[in-house]
Design a protein around this motif. Sequence first.
Motif: not given
Length: 497
Positions: A54, A88, A69, A73, A78, A35, A75, A33, A81
């Motif tokens: 995350y 992402i 991550l 997590s 979140s 970002i 994301p 994962k 985000y």
Amino acid sequence: MKKTKTFEEYLKSVLPEEQINLFFESCEKPPLKSIRFYERSSNKAYVGFKGDTYRVIDTVKWEKKGAILSEDSKPSRSLDYLKGDFYIQDIGSMFAISLLKKYVEGYSGQYSRPFNSFQSLNKKDRQKDEESYSYILDYAASPGGKTTQVADDFKQSIVVSNEIIKSRIPALLCNIKKSKLLNIIVTGEDSSFFHQHDHFFDIIVADLPCTGEGLIRKKKLLIKNWSYSTVLFNSKRQKKILYNIHDLLKEDGFFVYSTCTFSREENEENVELLESLGFELLESKRLWPHIDACSGAFTAVLKNKNKKKRISINIESDKSDSRDIKIDSDAGNSINNKTKINDIAENLDFTQNFKHNLIWHTTENCLKLLSREPYFDIEKIARSGYLYQKEDLVFLFSKPSIPKFLFDSAISFGQQMASIEKFGLIPAFESIDYFSGDYMITVDDEQICKLTKGEDLKLDENFKYYMGKFLSVLKDGSPLFLVKVSPNGVKNLTPGL
């Protein structure tokens, strides 16, 4: 090459045999994962609501704004985000633009300094650069990972984010809205449209449709359904696109070719095509799941060595800079909110500079238009960029002029502030960062949870004061949602939830 029956058999032609088992073992593991933070954002260890988190455990070795991550997590849930702090993105997808920067940072071309030194310029030199900014084309842009990455890295450039497949444009627009970037123009054209201005772009990014072999970790059926005929079909399609767009690049401009597949037919053979058309290969690299811990990918960065001159656009200094405009927002907001649209339109004078084939900003007139409604922080908008109206939409953009052929074809550019409706202006979601403090409201965690799920809210005492109005909903001081208050409740107008 003779026709092969299976993906496993074909893989031996592009990967050493001793690595085949390692490759398939890596495909059984879940993808990392990851970002990519935007430049304005700071990395955070804990984010979210009611335990939604995350957690950053490592950085991406080829992208300083990339973060790996923890497995647990989430994301996409979140609040960071939602407010556009990050995109992402698989770490393999980040590689193409990161490799580009390795070469562009030392490139000056027709300019007197590297692309990425713009922020360090004094005021006089910065004005000169604003009059000769560069153009970047992301030809097959959706869902927007490379568009937003290159636009964030080269903020002084105009990025044309083009997607020819109409069904993919909504996802592209949604991600650009979240990015809050002001230097992106979205179009939906084929290559013939851009040929009216050959040798126009300084950089072209071509992440073209492919067989997608690098996505095996996420799509297990790719192995079962793989066929060599599909590889050949995509290779032929890619070559046609590359041939059609290669001469859109100016001399000494950079061409980034990338795929998420492994086959030589879709990668090295296409690089060889570009070389035969006068391009110099600077560097290429194939990423493997078992070596690079990412989805598979291929990237090549080339330089155009053809001796053809770019069609120049003579950009003169603009006399009206939005940062020098002073608006009495109280006086503007006192104008009757029910002014009809015909009265609004008559007060606007949109300048078209046909001599230089440019559309100039009309910030001052657009600010007067926006000030007819009480929602906007007029001075903040004026400090942030330049305003344009296209048909019934008002946009905030980073540059004082836009080439007319791009303006005319644009689906969107910068960030939309409002749409002009029959009885006045309707704020766009992107405008929530530019709302007046009087129309920003903080709600409790339970209400935030409901809004995050795309739900509406019940009408309570906090909202009754704003009956019929639009509001920007805050969490910890950050705008997250656009809502409208009505007798039936609080309507959640936030897209993409």
